[in-house]
Design a protein around this motif. Structure first.
Motif, mmCIF file in Angstrom:
data_model
loop_
_atom_site.group_PDB
_atom_site.id
_atom_site.type_symbol
_atom_site.label_atom_id
_atom_site.label_comp_id
_atom_site.label_asym_id
_atom_site.label_seq_id
_atom_site.Cartn_x
_atom_site.Cartn_y
_atom_site.Cartn_z
ATOM 1 N N GLY A 485 -13.197 -16.602 8.153
ATOM 2 C CA GLY A 485 -12.333 -16.028 7.011
ATOM 3 C C GLY A 485 -11.359 -16.066 6.487
ATOM 4 O O GLY A 485 -10.199 -16.891 7.530
ATOM 5 N N ALA A 486 -10.746 -15.362 5.655
ATOM 6 C CA ALA A 486 -9.483 -15.419 5.680
ATOM 7 C C ALA A 486 -8.724 -13.489 5.258
ATOM 8 O O ALA A 486 -9.558 -13.265 4.197
ATOM 9 C CB ALA A 486 -8.412 -15.720 4.281
ATOM 10 N N PHE A 487 -8.212 -12.752 6.358
ATOM 11 C CA PHE A 487 -8.312 -11.375 5.425
ATOM 12 C C PHE A 487 -6.591 -10.978 6.331
ATOM 13 O O PHE A 487 -6.100 -11.585 7.093
ATOM 14 C CB PHE A 487 -8.959 -10.900 7.323
ATOM 15 C CG PHE A 487 -8.890 -9.198 6.935
ATOM 16 C CD1 PHE A 487 -9.800 -9.029 6.161
ATOM 17 C CD2 PHE A 487 -8.082 -8.396 6.977
ATOM 18 C CE1 PHE A 487 -9.419 -7.107 5.691
ATOM 19 C CE2 PHE A 487 -8.163 -6.695 7.171
ATOM 20 C CZ PHE A 487 -8.780 -6.335 6.565
ATOM 21 N N GLY A 488 -6.096 -9.944 5.054
ATOM 22 C CA GLY A 488 -4.609 -9.935 5.624
ATOM 23 C C GLY A 488 -4.969 -8.232 4.722
ATOM 24 O O GLY A 488 -5.775 -8.486 3.379
ATOM 25 N N ASP A 489 -3.970 -7.406 5.582
ATOM 26 C CA ASP A 489 -4.117 -6.027 4.271
ATOM 27 C C ASP A 489 -2.904 -5.164 4.991
ATOM 28 O O ASP A 489 -2.607 -5.113 5.958
ATOM 29 C CB ASP A 489 -5.379 -5.280 5.922
ATOM 30 C CG ASP A 489 -4.967 -4.047 4.687
ATOM 31 O OD1 ASP A 489 -5.562 -3.788 3.736
ATOM 32 O OD2 ASP A 489 -4.881 -2.353 5.215
ATOM 33 N N VAL A 490 -2.164 -4.743 3.854
ATOM 34 C CA VAL A 490 -0.524 -4.171 3.761
ATOM 35 C C VAL A 490 -0.289 -3.048 3.003
ATOM 36 O O VAL A 490 -0.533 -3.057 1.963
ATOM 37 C CB VAL A 490 0.275 -5.587 3.716
ATOM 38 C CG1 VAL A 490 0.266 -6.759 4.912
ATOM 39 C CG2 VAL A 490 0.483 -6.380 2.451
ATOM 40 N N TYR A 491 0.766 -2.339 3.340
ATOM 41 C CA TYR A 491 0.868 -1.202 3.017
ATOM 42 C C TYR A 491 2.334 -1.594 2.475
ATOM 43 O O TYR A 491 2.788 -1.884 3.353
ATOM 44 C CB TYR A 491 0.431 -0.312 3.349
ATOM 45 C CG TYR A 491 -0.930 0.618 3.058
ATOM 46 C CD1 TYR A 491 -1.360 1.044 2.344
ATOM 47 C CD2 TYR A 491 -1.475 -0.372 4.124
ATOM 48 C CE1 TYR A 491 -2.415 1.485 2.222
ATOM 49 C CE2 TYR A 491 -2.824 0.048 4.119
ATOM 50 C CZ TYR A 491 -3.390 0.676 2.741
ATOM 51 O OH TYR A 491 -5.108 1.183 3.434
ATOM 52 N N LEU A 492 3.117 -1.604 1.041
ATOM 53 C CA LEU A 492 4.511 -1.756 1.198
ATOM 54 C C LEU A 492 5.171 -0.631 0.459
ATOM 55 O O LEU A 492 4.328 0.119 -1.006
ATOM 56 C CB LEU A 492 4.305 -3.408 0.705
ATOM 57 C CG LEU A 492 3.564 -4.526 0.680
ATOM 58 C CD1 LEU A 492 4.469 -5.294 -0.311
ATOM 59 C CD2 LEU A 492 4.075 -4.969 2.206
ATOM 60 N N ASN A 493 6.360 -0.591 0.891
ATOM 61 C CA ASN A 493 7.016 0.688 0.196
ATOM 62 C C ASN A 493 7.683 -0.500 -0.562
ATOM 63 O O ASN A 493 8.857 -1.119 -0.186
ATOM 64 C CB ASN A 493 8.024 1.523 0.748
ATOM 65 C CG ASN A 493 8.882 2.035 0.039
ATOM 66 O OD1 ASN A 493 9.977 2.369 0.174
ATOM 67 N ND2 ASN A 493 8.630 3.178 -0.466
ATOM 68 N N ILE A 494 7.991 0.114 -1.797
ATOM 69 C CA ILE A 494 9.152 -0.906 -2.788
ATOM 70 C C ILE A 494 10.111 0.004 -3.423
ATOM 71 O O ILE A 494 9.517 0.859 -4.123
ATOM 72 C CB ILE A 494 7.854 -1.905 -4.152
ATOM 73 C CG1 ILE A 494 6.972 -2.614 -3.314
ATOM 74 C CG2 ILE A 494 9.424 -2.571 -4.980
ATOM 75 C CD1 ILE A 494 6.561 -3.320 -4.336
ATOM 76 N N LYS A 495 11.272 -0.235 -3.716
ATOM 77 C CA LYS A 495 12.617 0.907 -4.012
ATOM 78 C C LYS A 495 13.546 -0.326 -4.697
ATOM 79 O O LYS A 495 13.512 -1.040 -3.990
ATOM 80 C CB LYS A 495 12.914 1.697 -3.400
ATOM 81 C CG LYS A 495 13.665 1.238 -1.689
ATOM 82 C CD LYS A 495 13.718 2.382 -0.989
ATOM 83 C CE LYS A 495 14.554 1.516 0.553
ATOM 84 N NZ LYS A 495 15.235 3.043 0.852
ATOM 85 N N PRO A 496 14.609 0.271 -5.808
ATOM 86 C CA PRO A 496 15.438 -0.223 -6.015
ATOM 87 C C PRO A 496 16.691 -0.409 -4.924
ATOM 88 O O PRO A 496 17.238 0.919 -4.463
ATOM 89 C CB PRO A 496 15.425 0.247 -7.312
ATOM 90 C CG PRO A 496 14.577 1.799 -7.186
ATOM 91 C CD PRO A 496 14.207 1.556 -6.139
ATOM 92 N N LEU A 497 17.735 -1.601 -4.983
ATOM 93 C CA LEU A 497 18.658 -1.144 -4.280
ATOM 94 C C LEU A 497 19.471 -1.120 -5.130
ATOM 95 O O LEU A 497 19.405 -1.063 -6.431
ATOM 96 C CB LEU A 497 18.928 -2.151 -3.602
ATOM 97 C CG LEU A 497 18.107 -2.782 -2.422
ATOM 98 C CD1 LEU A 497 18.161 -3.947 -1.911
ATOM 99 C CD2 LEU A 497 18.174 -1.595 -1.608
ATOM 100 N N ALA A 498 21.026 -0.752 -5.408
ATOM 101 C CA ALA A 498 22.522 -0.838 -5.964
ATOM 102 C C ALA A 498 22.610 -2.016 -6.434
ATOM 103 O O ALA A 498 22.192 -3.443 -5.599
ATOM 104 C CB ALA A 498 23.351 -0.246 -5.316
ATOM 105 N N ARG A 499 23.179 -2.233 -7.597
ATOM 106 C CA ARG A 499 23.259 -3.963 -8.423
ATOM 107 C C ARG A 499 23.997 -4.908 -7.456
ATOM 108 O O ARG A 499 25.678 -4.339 -6.886
ATOM 109 C CB ARG A 499 23.670 -3.086 -8.817
ATOM 110 C CG ARG A 499 24.448 -4.727 -10.113
ATOM 111 C CD ARG A 499 22.955 -5.398 -10.972
ATOM 112 N NE ARG A 499 22.139 -3.348 -11.852
ATOM 113 C CZ ARG A 499 21.006 -3.401 -11.782
ATOM 114 N NH1 ARG A 499 20.557 -2.834 -10.440
ATOM 115 N NH2 ARG A 499 20.580 -2.591 -12.574
ATOM 116 N N GLY A 500 23.760 -5.513 -7.390
ATOM 117 C CA GLY A 500 24.507 -6.193 -6.006
ATOM 118 C C GLY A 500 24.053 -6.778 -4.387
ATOM 119 O O GLY A 500 24.787 -7.262 -3.835
ATOM 120 N N GLU A 501 23.007 -5.863 -4.460
ATOM 121 C CA GLU A 501 22.468 -5.693 -2.839
ATOM 122 C C GLU A 501 21.693 -7.137 -2.004
ATOM 123 O O GLU A 501 21.553 -7.192 -1.397
ATOM 124 C CB GLU A 501 22.447 -4.630 -2.674
ATOM 125 C CG GLU A 501 22.687 -3.328 -2.740
ATOM 126 C CD GLU A 501 23.319 -3.284 -0.751
ATOM 127 O OE1 GLU A 501 23.417 -3.308 -0.291
ATOM 128 O OE2 GLU A 501 24.849 -3.014 -2.061
#
Length: 666
Positions: A485-501
């Motif tokens: 089969g196929a299995f993948g499991d992730v936990y992500l942290n998503i946050k903004p950066l300063a303009r132009g980063e």
């Protein structure tokens, strides 16, 4: 090289704003010199220049056209240049090879400002030039008032060599200020000498005295004569006029009515007597008179004809050009003297002549070409104007997409101020230029020459999106179809950066909960998602960190973790308060001072942020305004700017930054 041939050649560019009468003047010049037996008219679409279908349809010049004639044993080649500001690149490229220029204008003070860019270019390049005030039958302002307006836009002193004779507000003749002889015009014949009218004697004397005083600024001997109240001989005045014009120290002024041939013969006479010989022009470009075995030419214009292929209009600067000669490794396939679209084959061309060369492959407008393979020196070329107007184009027949790039390359070769690109974000093919008319002419050529009819639309604004809030999100991809089969499991942290980063990706995995070989798949999944965020645009200025996850010893793979990352991003981004960003351009607007307040209002009305304005150092009576402007507001900016500045305002731009779109714009 025959010295007589070099000295008996003149090439002259005819320049000026649209509708000034340049093409009509050329017809008159050719008719008076007996190069043609009947004058054509723009209305009848049968002039020597303006002979392309695009020019005839619009009844205006859209490209440089050459025509040669002989007058009193002097060979004259005229370059009729477009008057529209949108085709200024054509004019500038041609002027680089011209020995002198005639600025043609109307006797209307309100339109004099349109000449300012031409005067600046000619002055910057030190190209000798004179003014011909045409359409004197439509004279509304006094001659001296028009002359004063012209002086305000020239860095060189203007001196009239003629003074008008009017009768009941009609122009009937002129006074030659050098010979102090008056003449009356006659349609189809030479002007008759007549006594100077009594009521003009004082005005003529003052005008002549002013001419002599200007010449005396550059001639100490003449100054001494004037101080001692000695009348200078005519020969001395003519010599001063010739020398000062050749050195681009003065701008002589003439006038007439080209449609009736009035004033055309005196204009021809001054070209013969005062315009510089080719050797003088060559020296001004830093060339030696002796060829030393090298023929040196410069390409002023490139044409692609449907019958004969590539045709290069060149100025011979040094040596002698012969048929079959190899230039920069490309062999000349014929040398031609042009009369509009008519080509006369010639075996050779000498210094100063402007001729066309057939089939010079790999040669571009502005190039310096040498008979020695590589030129001993590279001649300066006109700067390419920066694009200010754009359209997105598509072939009507999608099967034509494969041949579009080749056809566009030829269009750009004919007119270097055109530019095209396939935009990296919007994937549109965008054609850039100097204005709507120029792009319409280019599209007409695509259809006529290359059978490529196009559809057009406004280019899409390359919006981006980003986020305001941080979030943590879980993404799991599990798929079972029998076997592995196929299995993948992730936990992500998503946050903004300063303009132009831009985009940053990190991982803080501990204990091997996500094996190292699968982590690149997570990053790939995130990057692929960022190509189109929840608002439908590419995502920028965002930080994503892989913090945790799990795997299956058999079913996990890099592909599965890529899918898990995409699932996490899809769910998480909508929780991060996505916002739309628009590109902001750094714009510098160049405008006459009298129009600056209008330009400031124009910028402010388009959501622009004015950064300041100041006088231009190298252009008197001009300002430059610096501002930030949203790209979404730029499409018709050049059209409005020209409307406010009599067609002479322009701007340069470059990308500055991204900025959040105001709420009402979303």
């Amino acid at each position: 090289m025959n010295a007589k041939v070099r000295e008996n050649t003149r090439n002259v560019a005819i320049v000026g704003p649209y509708s000034g009468g340049k093409t009509t003047l050329l017809e008159s010049l050719l008719f008076v010199t007996k190069a043609i037996t009947r004058k054509g008219t723009i209305k009848d679409r049968n002039t020597v220049s303006d002979c392309s279908p695009e020019a005839k349809e619009r009844q205006m010049s859209v490209e440089v056209s050459a025509a040669s004639t002989t007058y009193q044993d002097i060979e004259l080649t005229f370059l009729d240049c477009p008057g529209s500001i949108e085709f200024a690149q054509e004019t500038y490229n041609a002027l680089v090879g011209a020995g002198a220029a005639i600025i043609v204008c109307e006797p209307v003070i309100d339109r004099i400002l349109t000449l300012a860019p031409l005067f600046k270019f000619l002055d910057d390049w030190e190209i000798p030039h004179l003014v011909f005030i045409n359409k004197m039958d439509r004279f509304k302002d006094s001659f001296m008032d028009v002359l004063h307006a012209l002086k305000n836009i020239s860095s060189r002193p203007l001196i009239p060599q003629q003074y008008p004779i009017r009768q009941d507000r009609e122009l009937v003749g002129y006074i030659d200020l050098v010979t102090e002889q008056a003449y009356h015009y006659h349609v189809g014949n030479l002007a008759d000498p007549v006594p100077i009218p009594d009521h003009l004697k004082e005005e003529e004397h003052l005008a002549r005295q002013e001419m002599l005083e200007v010449l005396a600024d550059f001639d100490d001997h003449l100054l001494e004569e004037l101080l001692e109240d000695i009348a200078p001989p005519q020969e001395e005045i003519l010599n001063d006029l010739k020398q000062d014009l050749s050195e681009d120290l003065i701008v002589p002024v003439f006038f007439g009515i080209a449609e009736q041939d009035y004033g055309v013969r005196p204009l021809l006479d001054v070209l013969l007597k005062e315009a510089p010989a080719p050797t003088v022009t060559a020296q001004r470009r830093g060339l030696t008179l002796e060829a030393k075995g090298e023929t040196l030419v410069q390409v002023l214009k490139t044409y692609f004809t449907q019958q004969g292929g590539q045709l290069s209009l060149v100025r011979v600067w040094q040596g002698e050009l012969t048929d079959g000669m190899a230039l920069n490794g490309s062999r000349a396939g014929g040398i031609y003297r042009l009369m509009g679209q008519t080509q006369q084959s010639i075996g050779r061309a000498s210094v100063g002549q402007i001729v066309a060369i057939g089939r010079l492959e790999g040669v571009h407008t502005g190039d310096t070409l040498s008979s020695q393979g590589q030129p001993s020196q590279t001649l300066p070329r006109a700067d390419v104007l920066e694009p200010v107007y754009a359209l997105a184009i598509n072939p009507e027949n999608r099967q034509d997409e494969v041949k579009l790039s080749n056809a566009l390359a030829k269009l750009v070769e004919e007119d270097p101020s055109l530019y095209w690109e396939q935009h990296g974000d919007t994937k549109e093919v965008i054609l850039w230029g100097q204005g709507e008319i120029q792009l319409m002419v280019a599209l007409d050529r695509l259809r006529r020459k290359y059978n490529l009819p196009m559809t057009t639309q406004l280019p899409q604004v390359p919006y981006k999106e980003t986020i305001r809030q941080e979030t943590n999100v879980h993404g799991r991809y599990k798929h079972q179809t029998g076997g592995h089969g196929a299995f993948g499991d992730v936990y992500l942290n998503i946050k903004p950066l300063a303009r132009g980063e831009g985009f940053h990706f990190h991982q803080t995995i501990v204990g091997g909960v996500v094996p190292k070989q699968y982590i690149p798949g997570v990053e790939t999944g995130v990057r692929e998602y960022l190509a189109q965020g929840p608002l439908g645009f590419p995502v920028v200025d965002i930080d994503v960190t892989l913090t945790d996850g799990s795997y299956h010893a058999v079913d996990s793979s890099e592909q599965a973790f890529k899918q898990a990352a995409r699932i996490a991003m899809t769910e998480g981004m909508v929780k991060c308060h996505p916002i739309l960003l628009e590109p902001i351009l750094s714009v510098t607007v160049f405008t006459p001072c009298e129009c600056t307040s209008k330009v400031l209002q124009l910028v402010s009305g388009r959501r622009g942020q004015i950064l300041g304005y100041e006088s231009m150092i190298d252009s008197k009576a001009w300002d430059q305004v610096k501002a930030y402007l949203p790209q979404a507001e730029m499409h018709n900016f050049i059209i409005e700017l020209r409307s406010l500045t009599m067609g002479v305002g322009t701007f340069t731009w470059k990308y500055a930054h991204l900025q959040e779109v105001p709420e009402k714009r979303k």
